[in-house]
Write an enzyme that holds these catalytic residues in place. Structure first.
Site, mmCIF file in Angstrom:
data_model
loop_
_atom_site.group_PDB
_atom_site.id
_atom_site.type_symbol
_atom_site.label_atom_id
_atom_site.label_comp_id
_atom_site.label_asym_id
_atom_site.label_seq_id
_atom_site.Cartn_x
_atom_site.Cartn_y
_atom_site.Cartn_z
ATOM 1 N N GLU A 112 0.859 -1.187 0.000
ATOM 2 C CA GLU A 112 0.000 0.000 0.000
ATOM 3 C C GLU A 112 0.896 1.239 0.000
ATOM 4 O O GLU A 112 1.795 1.370 0.831
ATOM 5 C CB GLU A 112 -0.919 -0.015 1.238
ATOM 6 C CG GLU A 112 -1.856 1.184 1.272
ATOM 7 C CD GLU A 112 -3.120 0.952 2.102
ATOM 8 O OE1 GLU A 112 -3.416 -0.205 2.462
ATOM 9 O OE2 GLU A 112 -3.806 1.947 2.390
ATOM 10 N N ARG A 113 0.636 2.117 -0.972
ATOM 11 C CA ARG A 113 1.439 3.339 -1.131
ATOM 12 C C ARG A 113 2.932 3.025 -1.275
ATOM 13 O O ARG A 113 3.795 3.744 -0.760
ATOM 14 C CB ARG A 113 1.247 4.307 0.039
ATOM 15 C CG ARG A 113 -0.189 4.524 0.444
ATOM 16 C CD ARG A 113 -1.020 5.168 -0.607
ATOM 17 N NE ARG A 113 -2.415 5.256 -0.184
ATOM 18 C CZ ARG A 113 -3.421 5.562 -0.998
ATOM 19 N NH1 ARG A 113 -3.206 5.776 -2.278
ATOM 20 N NH2 ARG A 113 -4.644 5.627 -0.554
ATOM 21 N N GLU A 236 -10.235 4.742 9.327
ATOM 22 C CA GLU A 236 -10.388 4.394 7.910
ATOM 23 C C GLU A 236 -10.981 3.000 7.721
ATOM 24 O O GLU A 236 -10.483 2.191 6.933
ATOM 25 C CB GLU A 236 -9.042 4.517 7.179
ATOM 26 C CG GLU A 236 -8.485 5.935 7.233
ATOM 27 C CD GLU A 236 -7.243 6.170 6.396
ATOM 28 O OE1 GLU A 236 -6.447 5.231 6.221
ATOM 29 O OE2 GLU A 236 -7.071 7.309 5.929
ATOM 30 N N ASP A 315 -2.531 14.482 6.992
ATOM 31 C CA ASP A 315 -2.025 13.218 6.461
ATOM 32 C C ASP A 315 -0.852 13.418 5.511
ATOM 33 O O ASP A 315 -1.043 13.400 4.298
ATOM 34 C CB ASP A 315 -3.170 12.489 5.736
ATOM 35 C CG ASP A 315 -2.794 11.065 5.353
ATOM 36 O OD1 ASP A 315 -1.744 10.588 5.814
ATOM 37 O OD2 ASP A 315 -3.557 10.443 4.599
ATOM 38 N N GLU A 343 4.132 9.292 -0.710
ATOM 39 C CA GLU A 343 2.722 9.175 -1.092
ATOM 40 C C GLU A 343 2.150 10.471 -1.678
ATOM 41 O O GLU A 343 1.630 10.479 -2.789
ATOM 42 C CB GLU A 343 1.902 8.739 0.122
ATOM 43 C CG GLU A 343 0.418 8.681 -0.161
ATOM 44 C CD GLU A 343 -0.400 8.247 1.053
ATOM 45 O OE1 GLU A 343 0.192 7.976 2.110
ATOM 46 O OE2 GLU A 343 -1.629 8.184 0.916
ATOM 47 N N GLU A 458 6.602 21.577 -3.414
ATOM 48 C CA GLU A 458 5.519 22.265 -2.703
ATOM 49 C C GLU A 458 4.949 23.404 -3.554
ATOM 50 O O GLU A 458 3.745 23.610 -3.617
ATOM 51 C CB GLU A 458 6.043 22.827 -1.377
ATOM 52 C CG GLU A 458 4.993 23.591 -0.589
ATOM 53 C CD GLU A 458 5.577 24.386 0.583
ATOM 54 O OE1 GLU A 458 6.805 24.598 0.610
ATOM 55 O OE2 GLU A 458 4.795 24.790 1.458
ATOM 56 N N TRP A 489 -14.102 13.114 3.853
ATOM 57 C CA TRP A 489 -12.698 12.867 4.221
ATOM 58 C C TRP A 489 -12.054 14.008 4.994
ATOM 59 O O TRP A 489 -10.996 13.831 5.608
ATOM 60 C CB TRP A 489 -11.873 12.548 2.968
ATOM 61 C CG TRP A 489 -12.228 11.219 2.403
ATOM 62 C CD1 TRP A 489 -13.084 10.979 1.369
ATOM 63 C CD2 TRP A 489 -11.782 9.937 2.870
ATOM 64 N NE1 TRP A 489 -13.188 9.629 1.149
ATOM 65 C CE2 TRP A 489 -12.398 8.962 2.055
ATOM 66 C CE3 TRP A 489 -10.923 9.518 3.885
ATOM 67 C CZ2 TRP A 489 -12.194 7.591 2.236
ATOM 68 C CZ3 TRP A 489 -10.711 8.156 4.061
ATOM 69 C CH2 TRP A 489 -11.339 7.217 3.251
HETATM 70 O O1 GCW Z 1 -2.022 8.353 4.140
HETATM 71 C C1 GCW Z 1 -3.038 7.422 4.341
HETATM 72 C C2 GCW Z 1 -2.904 6.448 3.231
HETATM 73 C C3 GCW Z 1 -3.426 5.083 3.531
HETATM 74 C C4 GCW Z 1 -2.820 4.627 4.842
HETATM 75 C C5 GCW Z 1 -3.216 5.608 5.926
HETATM 76 C C6 GCW Z 1 -2.571 5.286 7.254
HETATM 77 C C7 GCW Z 1 -2.159 2.416 5.419
HETATM 78 O O2 GCW Z 1 -3.522 6.980 2.101
HETATM 79 O O3 GCW Z 1 -3.075 4.249 2.476
HETATM 80 O O4 GCW Z 1 -3.186 3.309 5.168
HETATM 81 O O5 GCW Z 1 -2.780 6.895 5.585
HETATM 82 O O6 GCW Z 1 -1.579 5.920 7.562
HETATM 83 O O7 GCW Z 1 -3.057 4.447 7.969
#
Ligand code: GCW
Length: 761
Positions: A112-113, A236, A315, A343, A458, A489
């Protein structure tokens, strides 16, 4: 009482693992060219855990470690000093006990990512038979002092705790052990039910507690130096204690108590927020979530619980203020979560060296003696645990992260976790010299690229604290400003025709600012003192609001995007100067990457500036936005086989439209209207995944360029994720020349086009 127990048992585990790390130290020294007789090792517990000293004794260099891992770190320090031609460090102690990486690897081998290939641990639901890469990874981690690795996704697969799987995981721990890297696991909070067959996973149910205890005992039978569990709960879509109206402390403690007798720790992620929040309520604010959820629980966590807190309240954006939760805890252990995998910062296709950003975070002060680095290392209050966690997501690509420059971020993370007082400049220089050699021009160029890259990224993405402005609903890669708005979100930027930015003040906004201690809150509460680069994170202002720099918000957005995209054009040019000075394979790969980035920076620039122009209704004073002399829109060309295609969001393509090829091959042609001369010819096309469309560019009948669209970008459709630029330099053109592109689709890759731009040299 419990605290003492934790430390004693942890020491026991260390003694057990002593000799493999010493062997590694000896092997590394020999490998680096030290004569067997030239280096001696000793373990001196009084130096402290993981610490080392290096002394000269006649012709011998004596590396003493507080334990065997300390010796290993000393060996790596010796080797680094040799390679960098630096004087030997005398004595070093790690800044904090927790220096971990997280891997978001799934058991099927995807990550993931992750942007660096497939998992080096798992495939097809099992641990890989060949773990040599995992062992090399541990060596890499140890060389910068990282001592823990969580091998599976925090969105955890319940199967990791099954008896069969634990046996397989033990093999990973075996290849980690010689490098002082301890394995940890992310677990599913519902495991007692899903795996254990109980009818509940209520953390306060005695059967659940017993299940975790037995599970932990089993884990330690398989992996005696196991580091602990990581838990993402009530976040999530992951289940958590809320299912039983229990607190995060209840959840953390039930696991922590199972681990405590073995010296293990429980790392609880503070990334907890409601992703179904009502966007219409102007008082709602995702940024508040970590503090609101965890601050009230101060004092309720067991001593072997650590809260893992992302650096910002949202995030991993290109810029965020520091999470107020970090400064809000005094009794709870904390670890700072940074993201090495890029990411939201270009996914390793864009160069974005994050050490300068991390330094700002680490040095941010909540008050006297309360800088982030001090707080998370537990230096300010008497907290036994704490430190740094980097989400690394390395994969099986030859350079670990899918780019030859991105590993600088992994290196920087490790160095800063070991010593957050190092400067970004020093780290960049070390990494460059260790990886690209010591040629002065190479070092200067690479360092300079690294150190500028974050600000540049940035500034062609989301400036002024808006967040990255990427598509937050899908790939998190290309521009899609409004994907952040009008959904649950909570990454809102609250833009309308009048103004932009989230009002997070106490006086009129969400009150988020009030989560900081008064001296910090005062700075952010007032427009006059909020730094420009966080302005729109904290305040809602009209587009005509004047920044401290004197520019209006909207003109600043235009200017910074043009300046940053221009700087990105220089990156491949500067790199090209290194031809012949670095090895050719990496030279070409980096050149291709920086060339791609330069093209994508233009996509970003145009998307953001056009969107601001439309939303604000205010034109660019310098007349650039919306005016592209030399640009020919594909949808307006003479098309054969190509059909018009509406791009979503509209700002991701020039004129909001492109063309896609619906037959075996298509052409788009234009008649050049400019004056005779030499030009660069750029074709903006969409490189769709799953196929390798072919393109040919002709001027009259002469072929000027041919290429294949073979990138695997994150979206399946023509948009800002897939928009890609191909440039042929120095083409002689005369008015009336016919420029023609031929596209040959390949499966799902429809050879889509956006425009052709004829740029004077
Ligand atoms: O940044 C987000 C990501 C998710 C990730 C989540 C997390 C693993 O888009 O993919 O899940 O954070 O940190 O839990």
């Amino acid at each position: 009482m419990l605290r003492v127990l934790v430390i004693l048992v942890a020491l026991g585990a260390e003694l057990w693992a002593q000799s493999p790390a010493l062997e590694s130290a000896a092997r590394e020294c020999r490998r680096a060219g030290f004569d067997r007789a030239a280096v001696a090792f000793e373990v001196k517990p009084e130096l402290g855990r993981e610490s080392f000293s290096i002394e000269r004794n006649g012709k011998k260099t004596v590396i003493a470690g507080g334990d065997s891992t300390g010796v290993l770190y000393g060996a790596f320090a010796l080797i680094r000093a040799k390679q960098l031609h630096e004087t030997l460090p005398k004595r070093e102690t790690p800044y904090a006990p927790i220096r971990w990486v997280n891997q978001w690897d799934n058991l099927d081998g995807s990550i993931e990512r992750g942007y660096g290939g497939r998992s080096i641990f798992f495939a097809n639901g099992a641990v890989l038979a060949d773990l040599s890469r995992a062992g090399e990874y541990a060596r890499l981690l140890a060389s910068v002092g990282i001592n823990g690795c969580t091998v599976n996704n925090v969105n955890a697969d319940v199967r990791v705790l099954s008896p069969e799987f634990l046996k397989q995981l033990a093999r990973i721990a075996d290849v980690f052990r010689p490098w002082g890297v301890r394995l940890s696991l992310a677990v599913d909070f519902a495991s007692p039910q899903k795996l254990g067959g109980l009818d509940t996973f209520d953390p306060l149910d005695a059967r659940v507690a017993e299940w975790w205890k037995e599970k932990a005992d089993e884990v330690y039978r398989e992996i005696p130096d196991f580091a602990g569990f990581v838990l993402k709960a009530d976040s999530e879509g992951r289940v958590g204690p809320s299912a039983y109206h229990r607190t995060h402390a209840d959840a953390a403690n039930v696991l922590a108590r199972a681990l405590a007798p073995h010296g293990g720790i429980l790392v609880y992620r503070a990334f907890v927020y409601n992703h179904h929040m009502d966007w219409r309520d102007l008082k709602n604010d995702r940024a508040r979530a970590a503090y609101d959820n965890f601050h009230p629980l101060e004092g309720a966590f067991d001593p072997n619980v650590v809260l893992q807190i992302k650096y910002g309240p949202i995030d991993f954006q290109a810029r965020e203020p520091v999470s107020p939760l970090i400064g809000g805890l005094a009794q709870t252990n904390e670890a700072l979560e940074l993201q090495i995998t890029q990411e939201y910062t270009g996914q390793q296709r864009h160069l974005c060296f994050l050490a300068p950003m991390w330094k700002q975070v680490l040095d941010f002060s909540f008050g006297p003696g309360a800088r982030v680095k001090e707080l998370v290392a537990g230096k300010t209050h008497d907290r036994p645990l704490g430190g740094f966690v980097g989400v690394a997501n390395v994969g099986n690509s030859p350079n670990w992260l899918g780019s030859d420059l991105a590993p600088a971020n992994l290196y920087a993370f490790g160095r800063l976790a070991w010593n957050p007082n190092l400067s970004a400049e020093q780290i960049a220089q070390e990494w460059t010299e260790l990886n690209w050699g010591r040629n002065a021009k190479v070092v200067r160029t690479v360092d300079d690229l690294l150190l500028r890259s974050w600000r540049v990224y940035e500034h062609y993405t989301g400036p002024l604290g808006l967040g990255t402005l990427t598509d937050i609903l899908h790939g998190h890669y290309g521009p899609n400003i409004e994907s952040a708005e009008r959904n649950g979100w909570g990454q809102w930027i609250r833009a309308d025709h009048e103004g932009i930015g989230m009002d997070r003040t106490v006086a009129t906004g969400t009150g988020f600012v009030g989560q900081y201690p008064p001296a910090v809150a005062r700075v952010y509460e007032s427009l006059a003192t909020t730094p420009d680069d966080l302005l729109l994170f904290f305040h809602h202002v009209p587009y005509t609001y004047r920044l401290h720099s004197g520019e209006t918000v909207v003109q600043y957005v235009y200017d910074s995007h043009y300046a940053a995209a221009h700087e990105a054009q220089l990156f491949p040019q500067e790199w090209a100067e290194l031809r012949g000075l670095v090895d050719e394979t990496r030279f070409e790969r980096v050149l291709a990457q920086l060339t791609y980035q330069a093209g994508h920076a233009i996509v970003w620039r145009d998307a953001i500036t056009n969107w601001f122009a439309r939303e604000s209704g205010i034109a660019d004073e310098k007349g650039r936005v919306g005016h592209y002399p030399g640009r020919y829109e594909a949808e307006k060309m003479q098309l054969d086989g190509y059909v018009e295609y509406d791009i979503t969001p509209w700002e991701d393509a020039s004129g909001g439209k492109g063309v896609v090829c619906k037959s075996a091959s298509c052409t788009a042609a234009l008649v050049f209207q400019g004056g005779d001369g030499r030009y660069d010819l750029a074709v903006q096309y969409f490189d769709l995944p799953g196929g390798s469309a072919k393109f040919r560019l002709r001027v009259n009948e002469r072929e000027a360029g041919a290429w294949t669209g073979d990138l695997e970008l994150p979206s399946k459709i023509p948009n800002g994720d897939t928009s890609t630029r191909y440039t042929v330099k120095d083409v002689r053109l005369r008015r009336g020349d016919r420029i023609r592109i031929e596209g040959i689709p390949d499966g799902p890759d429809s050879a889509a086009l956006d425009y052709v731009e004829v740029c004077p040299q």
